[in-house]
Design an enzyme around this catalytic site. Sequence first.
Site, PDB file in Angstrom:
ATOM      1  CG  ASP A 180      -2.072   0.956   1.116  1.00  0.00           C
ATOM      2  OD1 ASP A 180      -2.376   1.396  -0.013  1.00  0.00           O
ATOM      3  OD2 ASP A 180      -2.676   1.291   2.160  1.00  0.00           O
TER       4      ASP A 180
ATOM      5  CG  ASN B 197      -8.020  -1.825  -5.088  1.00  0.00           C
ATOM      6  OD1 ASN B 197      -7.125  -2.642  -4.873  1.00  0.00           O
ATOM      7  ND2 ASN B 197      -8.254  -0.814  -4.257  1.00  0.00           N
TER       8      ASN B 197
HETATM    9  C1  IPE Z   1      -5.583  -2.650  -0.225  1.00  0.00           C
HETATM   10  O1  IPE Z   1      -5.185  -1.344  -0.393  1.00  0.00           O
HETATM   11  C2  IPE Z   1      -5.555  -3.357  -1.537  1.00  0.00           C
HETATM   12  C3  IPE Z   1      -4.247  -3.535  -2.149  1.00  0.00           C
HETATM   13  C4  IPE Z   1      -3.097  -3.230  -1.621  1.00  0.00           C
HETATM   14  C5  IPE Z   1      -4.260  -4.131  -3.451  1.00  0.00           C
HETATM   15  P1  IPE Z   1      -6.253  -0.151  -0.511  1.00  0.00           P
HETATM   16  O2  IPE Z   1      -5.472   1.090  -0.628  1.00  0.00           O
HETATM   17  O3  IPE Z   1      -7.212  -0.446  -1.575  1.00  0.00           O
HETATM   18  O4  IPE Z   1      -6.982  -0.244   0.889  1.00  0.00           O
HETATM   19  P2  IPE Z   1      -7.942   0.784   1.641  1.00  0.00           P
HETATM   20  O5  IPE Z   1      -9.125   0.984   0.778  1.00  0.00           O
HETATM   21  O6  IPE Z   1      -7.191   2.034   1.841  1.00  0.00           O
HETATM   22  O7  IPE Z   1      -8.269   0.115   2.917  1.00  0.00           O
HETATM   23  C1  IPE Z   2      -1.598   0.298  -3.384  1.00  0.00           C
HETATM   24  O1  IPE Z   2      -1.400   1.671  -3.380  1.00  0.00           O
HETATM   25  C2  IPE Z   2      -1.905  -0.242  -4.756  1.00  0.00           C
HETATM   26  C3  IPE Z   2      -3.302  -0.669  -4.961  1.00  0.00           C
HETATM   27  C4  IPE Z   2      -4.243  -0.627  -4.072  1.00  0.00           C
HETATM   28  C5  IPE Z   2      -3.641  -1.150  -6.282  1.00  0.00           C
HETATM   29  P1  IPE Z   2      -2.600   2.713  -3.357  1.00  0.00           P
HETATM   30  O2  IPE Z   2      -2.980   3.021  -4.758  1.00  0.00           O
HETATM   31  O3  IPE Z   2      -3.684   2.237  -2.494  1.00  0.00           O
HETATM   32  O4  IPE Z   2      -1.883   3.967  -2.718  1.00  0.00           O
HETATM   33  P2  IPE Z   2      -2.497   4.964  -1.624  1.00  0.00           P
HETATM   34  O5  IPE Z   2      -2.969   4.127  -0.493  1.00  0.00           O
HETATM   35  O6  IPE Z   2      -3.592   5.702  -2.288  1.00  0.00           O
HETATM   36  O7  IPE Z   2      -1.345   5.835  -1.252  1.00  0.00           O
HETATM   37 MG    MG Z   3      -4.079   2.430  -0.524  1.00  0.00          MG
END
Ligand code: IPE
Ligand code: IPE
Ligand code: MG
Length: 246
Positions: free
Chosen positions: A21, A69
Site C-alpha cells: 500500500d 479497487n
Molecule cells: C488494499 O489497499 C488493496 C491492495 C493493496 C491491493 P487499498 O489502498 O485499496 O486499501 P484501503 O481501501 O485504503 O483500505
Molecule cells: C496500493 O497503493 C496499490 C493498490 C491498491 C492497487 P494505493 O494506490 O492504495 O496507494 P495509496 O494508499 O492511495 O497511497
Molecule cells: Mg491504498
Amino acid sequence: MDFKTQIKNDKLPRHLAIIMDGNGRWAKQQGLLRVVGHESGTKSVREVVEACAEIGIKHLTLYAFSTENWKRPKLEVQTLMKLLVKSLKKEIATLQDNNIKLAAIGNLQDLPKKAHTELLEVIEKTKSNGQMTLTLALSYGSREEIVSVVKQLTDKVKNNIISVESIDESIINKHLYTQNLPDVDLLIRTSGEHRISNFLLWQIAYAELYFTNILWPDFTKNDLYEALINYQNRERRFGKTSEQIS
Ligand code: IPE
Ligand code: IPE
Ligand code: MG
C-alpha cells in the site's frame, strides 16, 4: 545496516503475505500522478520477490488488486491492468531465473481478457518451478471468497456429496482459493494504514501482523529483512502459555 545476516534460516515464515500500500501517496508527495506510483511500485515487487526466493521463503502472497479497487477511477483501473500485463511479460524471466512458480487468487474472470490470458500463460509456464510459490491476489476479496466456500459446501450437502457433520476447518480450507497454501505466518502492510482491507481474513487467524510507515515504492530488501527479524523475535503462543512453548 544490513539486516540479512541476522535472519535465522530455521525460523522463516512459511507463508508471508504483503498488503502493498501507498503507491498513490508516494506519487502525490512528489507531485506526480498516482499511476506513476503504481509503476514505481513494480520495482519493489521485483526486489521483494527476488529477496524472498533467495532467503528461502516458500510461499509469498501479494495483494495487488482488491474487489473494492474496481471502484477507483476508470483510468487508474485501466492503467493498473495494463501494468499487470506489462509486468507479467517482463518478469517471466525473473520467475524462471529464480525458479519461482506463479499462482493467482481472486475473481480472475473479472480481469480484462488480455490480463487474464497473460496471467494463465505465465502460471502454465512456471508450474514446475519449485523454489517458491508467488501468489498474486487479483480482484481478490476475502468476504467474497468465504461466500463462495459457503455456496460450494451447501451445494455439496444438497447433492449428498458431503454431510453437514463432516464440515470442519480442514474442509473449509480445501474450498478456499488458498487451498494449496499453508496459513499465513506473517502479514506485512506498508504505508502506515493499520487495517486488513478484506485480505485473507480466514487465513490470517494466527498470523503475526507487521505495519510499517514506509510507502510501497520505497520498500526495499532491507525493510523486508527488518520485518523478518522482528517476526523472528516474537513468541507465537497459539493460545498456550509461554512456559508451554519453551
Ligand atoms: C488494499 O489497499 C488493496 C491492495 C493493496 C491491493 P487499498 O489502498 O485499496 O486499501 P484501503 O481501501 O485504503 O483500505
Ligand atoms: C496500493 O497503493 C496499490 C493498490 C491498491 C492497487 P494505493 O494506490 O492504495 O496507494 P495509496 O494508499 O492511495 O497511497
Ligand atoms: Mg491504498
